[in-house]
Design a protein around this motif. Sequence first.
Motif, PDB file in Angstrom:
ATOM      1  N   ILE A 193       0.846  -1.202   0.000  1.00  0.00           N
ATOM      2  CA  ILE A 193       0.000   0.000   0.000  1.00  0.00           C
ATOM      3  C   ILE A 193       0.878   1.247   0.000  1.00  0.00           C
ATOM      4  O   ILE A 193       1.711   1.429   0.885  1.00  0.00           O
ATOM      5  N   PRO A 194       0.732   2.112  -0.994  1.00  0.00           N
ATOM      6  CA  PRO A 194       1.588   3.310  -1.080  1.00  0.00           C
ATOM      7  C   PRO A 194       1.359   4.254   0.094  1.00  0.00           C
ATOM      8  O   PRO A 194       0.219   4.407   0.561  1.00  0.00           O
ATOM      9  N   PRO A 195       2.430   4.866   0.615  1.00  0.00           N
ATOM     10  CA  PRO A 195       2.274   5.868   1.676  1.00  0.00           C
ATOM     11  C   PRO A 195       1.370   7.011   1.219  1.00  0.00           C
ATOM     12  O   PRO A 195       1.450   7.450   0.069  1.00  0.00           O
ATOM     13  N   GLY A 196       0.524   7.458   2.128  1.00  0.00           N
ATOM     14  CA  GLY A 196      -0.359   8.579   1.806  1.00  0.00           C
ATOM     15  C   GLY A 196      -1.645   8.173   1.125  1.00  0.00           C
ATOM     16  O   GLY A 196      -2.457   9.039   0.800  1.00  0.00           O
ATOM     17  N   SER A 197      -1.865   6.855   0.879  1.00  0.00           N
ATOM     18  CA  SER A 197      -3.121   6.416   0.260  1.00  0.00           C
ATOM     19  C   SER A 197      -4.050   5.880   1.349  1.00  0.00           C
ATOM     20  O   SER A 197      -4.679   6.648   2.053  1.00  0.00           O
ATOM     21  N   ILE A 198      -4.151   4.572   1.480  1.00  0.00           N
ATOM     22  CA  ILE A 198      -4.971   3.985   2.548  1.00  0.00           C
ATOM     23  C   ILE A 198      -4.196   4.071   3.861  1.00  0.00           C
ATOM     24  O   ILE A 198      -3.032   3.649   3.926  1.00  0.00           O
ATOM     25  N   PRO A 199      -4.801   4.584   4.930  1.00  0.00           N
ATOM     26  CA  PRO A 199      -4.082   4.676   6.215  1.00  0.00           C
ATOM     27  C   PRO A 199      -3.981   3.306   6.869  1.00  0.00           C
ATOM     28  O   PRO A 199      -4.786   2.941   7.736  1.00  0.00           O
ATOM     29  N   PHE A 200      -2.990   2.526   6.464  1.00  0.00           N
ATOM     30  CA  PHE A 200      -2.825   1.159   6.962  1.00  0.00           C
ATOM     31  C   PHE A 200      -1.468   1.032   7.631  1.00  0.00           C
ATOM     32  O   PHE A 200      -0.445   1.393   7.052  1.00  0.00           O
ATOM     33  N   SER A 201      -1.454   0.524   8.870  1.00  0.00           N
ATOM     34  CA  SER A 201      -0.202   0.359   9.599  1.00  0.00           C
ATOM     35  C   SER A 201      -0.323  -0.879  10.478  1.00  0.00           C
ATOM     36  O   SER A 201      -1.055  -0.869  11.473  1.00  0.00           O
ATOM     37  N   LEU A 202       0.361  -1.954  10.103  1.00  0.00           N
ATOM     38  CA  LEU A 202       0.278  -3.210  10.839  1.00  0.00           C
ATOM     39  C   LEU A 202       1.510  -3.354  11.729  1.00  0.00           C
ATOM     40  O   LEU A 202       2.636  -3.445  11.244  1.00  0.00           O
ATOM     41  N   SER A 203       1.284  -3.377  13.035  1.00  0.00           N
ATOM     42  CA  SER A 203       2.377  -3.496  13.990  1.00  0.00           C
ATOM     43  C   SER A 203       2.471  -4.924  14.512  1.00  0.00           C
ATOM     44  O   SER A 203       1.531  -5.719  14.389  1.00  0.00           O
ATOM     45  N   ALA A 204       3.621  -5.246  15.127  1.00  0.00           N
ATOM     46  CA  ALA A 204       3.799  -6.566  15.725  1.00  0.00           C
ATOM     47  C   ALA A 204       2.781  -6.794  16.838  1.00  0.00           C
ATOM     48  O   ALA A 204       2.250  -7.905  16.989  1.00  0.00           O
ATOM     49  N   GLY A 205       2.494  -5.753  17.595  1.00  0.00           N
ATOM     50  CA  GLY A 205       1.504  -5.878  18.660  1.00  0.00           C
ATOM     51  C   GLY A 205       0.129  -6.212  18.127  1.00  0.00           C
ATOM     52  O   GLY A 205      -0.604  -7.015  18.719  1.00  0.00           O
ATOM     53  N   ARG A 206      -0.235  -5.614  16.998  1.00  0.00           N
ATOM     54  CA  ARG A 206      -1.540  -5.899  16.393  1.00  0.00           C
ATOM     55  C   ARG A 206      -1.596  -7.339  15.895  1.00  0.00           C
ATOM     56  O   ARG A 206      -2.601  -8.029  16.065  1.00  0.00           O
ATOM     57  N   VAL A 207      -0.504  -7.825  15.283  1.00  0.00           N
ATOM     58  CA  VAL A 207      -0.461  -9.209  14.803  1.00  0.00           C
ATOM     59  C   VAL A 207      -0.602 -10.184  15.968  1.00  0.00           C
ATOM     60  O   VAL A 207      -1.398 -11.140  15.919  1.00  0.00           O
ATOM     61  N   LEU A 208       0.157  -9.932  17.028  1.00  0.00           N
ATOM     62  CA  LEU A 208       0.099 -10.822  18.192  1.00  0.00           C
ATOM     63  C   LEU A 208      -1.267 -10.763  18.863  1.00  0.00           C
ATOM     64  O   LEU A 208      -1.815 -11.791  19.279  1.00  0.00           O
ATOM     65  N   GLY A 209      -1.829  -9.551  18.967  1.00  0.00           N
ATOM     66  CA  GLY A 209      -3.147  -9.413  19.595  1.00  0.00           C
ATOM     67  C   GLY A 209      -4.234 -10.115  18.806  1.00  0.00           C
ATOM     68  O   GLY A 209      -5.080 -10.822  19.372  1.00  0.00           O
ATOM     69  N   SER A 210      -4.228  -9.946  17.487  1.00  0.00           N
ATOM     70  CA  SER A 210      -5.231 -10.600  16.638  1.00  0.00           C
ATOM     71  C   SER A 210      -5.082 -12.114  16.703  1.00  0.00           C
ATOM     72  O   SER A 210      -6.083 -12.846  16.773  1.00  0.00           O
ATOM     73  N   SER A 211      -3.847 -12.588  16.701  1.00  0.00           N
ATOM     74  CA  SER A 211      -3.601 -14.032  16.785  1.00  0.00           C
ATOM     75  C   SER A 211      -4.086 -14.583  18.123  1.00  0.00           C
ATOM     76  O   SER A 211      -4.687 -15.668  18.185  1.00  0.00           O
ATOM     77  N   PHE A 212      -3.838 -13.842  19.195  1.00  0.00           N
ATOM     78  CA  PHE A 212      -4.282 -14.288  20.516  1.00  0.00           C
ATOM     79  C   PHE A 212      -5.803 -14.419  20.572  1.00  0.00           C
ATOM     80  O   PHE A 212      -6.336 -15.430  21.056  1.00  0.00           O
ATOM     81  N   PHE A 213      -6.507 -13.409  20.073  1.00  0.00           N
ATOM     82  CA  PHE A 213      -7.961 -13.456  20.132  1.00  0.00           C
ATOM     83  C   PHE A 213      -8.527 -14.551  19.228  1.00  0.00           C
ATOM     84  O   PHE A 213      -9.546 -15.169  19.552  1.00  0.00           O
ATOM     85  N   LEU A 214      -7.856 -14.810  18.115  1.00  0.00           N
ATOM     86  CA  LEU A 214      -8.320 -15.883  17.239  1.00  0.00           C
ATOM     87  C   LEU A 214      -8.084 -17.243  17.889  1.00  0.00           C
ATOM     88  O   LEU A 214      -8.932 -18.146  17.785  1.00  0.00           O
ATOM     89  N   LEU A 215      -6.956 -17.398  18.579  1.00  0.00           N
ATOM     90  CA  LEU A 215      -6.699 -18.634  19.324  1.00  0.00           C
ATOM     91  C   LEU A 215      -7.696 -18.798  20.459  1.00  0.00           C
ATOM     92  O   LEU A 215      -8.175 -19.908  20.725  1.00  0.00           O
ATOM     93  N   LEU A 216      -8.003 -17.713  21.130  1.00  0.00           N
ATOM     94  CA  LEU A 216      -9.002 -17.759  22.196  1.00  0.00           C
ATOM     95  C   LEU A 216     -10.365 -18.173  21.643  1.00  0.00           C
ATOM     96  O   LEU A 216     -11.095 -18.968  22.253  1.00  0.00           O
ATOM     97  N   ALA A 217     -10.692 -17.642  20.450  1.00  0.00           N
ATOM     98  CA  ALA A 217     -11.947 -18.035  19.798  1.00  0.00           C
ATOM     99  C   ALA A 217     -11.954 -19.519  19.486  1.00  0.00           C
ATOM    100  O   ALA A 217     -12.984 -20.192  19.628  1.00  0.00           O
ATOM    101  N   ALA A 218     -10.804 -20.056  19.068  1.00  0.00           N
ATOM    102  CA  ALA A 218     -10.717 -21.484  18.768  1.00  0.00           C
ATOM    103  C   ALA A 218     -10.937 -22.321  20.018  1.00  0.00           C
ATOM    104  O   ALA A 218     -11.639 -23.347  19.990  1.00  0.00           O
ATOM    105  N   VAL A 219     -10.341 -21.905  21.129  1.00  0.00           N
ATOM    106  CA  VAL A 219     -10.510 -22.647  22.387  1.00  0.00           C
ATOM    107  C   VAL A 219     -11.972 -22.609  22.838  1.00  0.00           C
ATOM    108  O   VAL A 219     -12.536 -23.633  23.237  1.00  0.00           O
ATOM    109  N   ILE A 220     -12.588 -21.426  22.764  1.00  0.00           N
ATOM    110  CA  ILE A 220     -13.995 -21.308  23.173  1.00  0.00           C
ATOM    111  C   ILE A 220     -14.883 -22.135  22.249  1.00  0.00           C
ATOM    112  O   ILE A 220     -15.813 -22.821  22.695  1.00  0.00           O
ATOM    113  N   GLY A 221     -14.593 -22.079  20.937  1.00  0.00           N
ATOM    114  CA  GLY A 221     -15.379 -22.862  19.994  1.00  0.00           C
ATOM    115  C   GLY A 221     -15.275 -24.353  20.262  1.00  0.00           C
ATOM    116  O   GLY A 221     -16.260 -25.094  20.191  1.00  0.00           O
TER     117      GLY A 221
END
Length: 371
Positions: free
Chosen positions: A322-350
């Motif tokens: 994604i070119p800078p200044g177009s879509i405001p997208f910024s993926l951080s390591a914390g966001r990746v880890l947080g999303s993965s954690f919640f998806l794993l939690l969803a798997a356990v609950i499921g």
Amino acid sequence: MNLALKELRRRPGRFSVATVILTLIAVLLMFLGGLLDGLIAGSTGALRAQQGDLIVFSSTSQDSLVRSRIDPEVKRKVESVNGVESAGGLGSVQLGGRLAGRGPRDLVPIVLFGYESAPGGLPSTPPPPGEAWADDSLRSEGVEEGTVIRLGPARSPVKVVGFVSDTRYSGQSTLWGSLPTWRAVQNQNRPDASTGPGVTQALVVEGGGIGATALADAIDKATGGVTSTLTVAQSIDALPGVSSQQSVFNQIIGITIVIAIIVVALFFALITVERIGLYGVLKALGAGSGTLFAGVLLQAVIVTLIACGIGALAGLVLDVLIPPGSIPFSLSAGRVLGSSFFLLLAAVIGCAFSLRRVLRIDPATAIGGGQ
């Protein structure tokens, strides 16, 4: 547990549907999280860059830079408060910028800041009048060091002398100059909001030896209530749209996680139904319900980890493409880890929804085909 791993290795196609669906959910989570972080970063960078502890607004401004005015007398009162080490003026004006070689209506939205206390990444001494540092998002507009940007209807010239990162404000690129530069551009283009000598919109306060909350109260008391003093975090929360953006995106992310729980629950409930006979045999051989459920849980976790890995990779590719200044997208390591954690939690609950059926399996009935 070994049986569960062997099934994953020997019959991966059995789990392909769940893997594909969870991968799509993971990609969606990464994209939503990256989009939220990009929007927030693009709105709050200028305030996050401030090195002070507090920001002082006028009490009638509703904690908005545009509506705030701090005169020299108020600044002196703030500086006299015990615990205040420095109080630097801050001003801003939002204008359209014209670049050489572009049409008269081809404007770049820009916020010009004037500062005394240097934000992170900027020199302690502001540049000379008529010059400014630019946020590096302006590079995508063709701005380079030495470029002259003409601001507002008065086409006030400001020369770019360098670049700074992550200082966008309200979704717009920024220029950082001295207070005289800001005041001159403001008065030329916003005569209805012109400011006199020494007047700023806010003060960035650095404190020492006293808590931020106590110091904020002391400042507002010393000025007779004509100021509203907030921490930098509170100032960010007060920005229009920031809290509502976070609320909306968090709700969407929450719904996506609920969908993941439903997907895992349905898939492994069907798997459990198909395995009732096998589980009956294993129970007859001495396997406990906990062991059987642990195998189901292990399979769900592995499938989810694969989905998270693919989703994270897709998010990182998007972040690069994604070119800078177009879509405001910024993926951080914390966001990746947080999303993965919640998806794993969803798997356990499921998977937990399959536990009841596993516990109810009777070896004799299952082997005899009664279920």
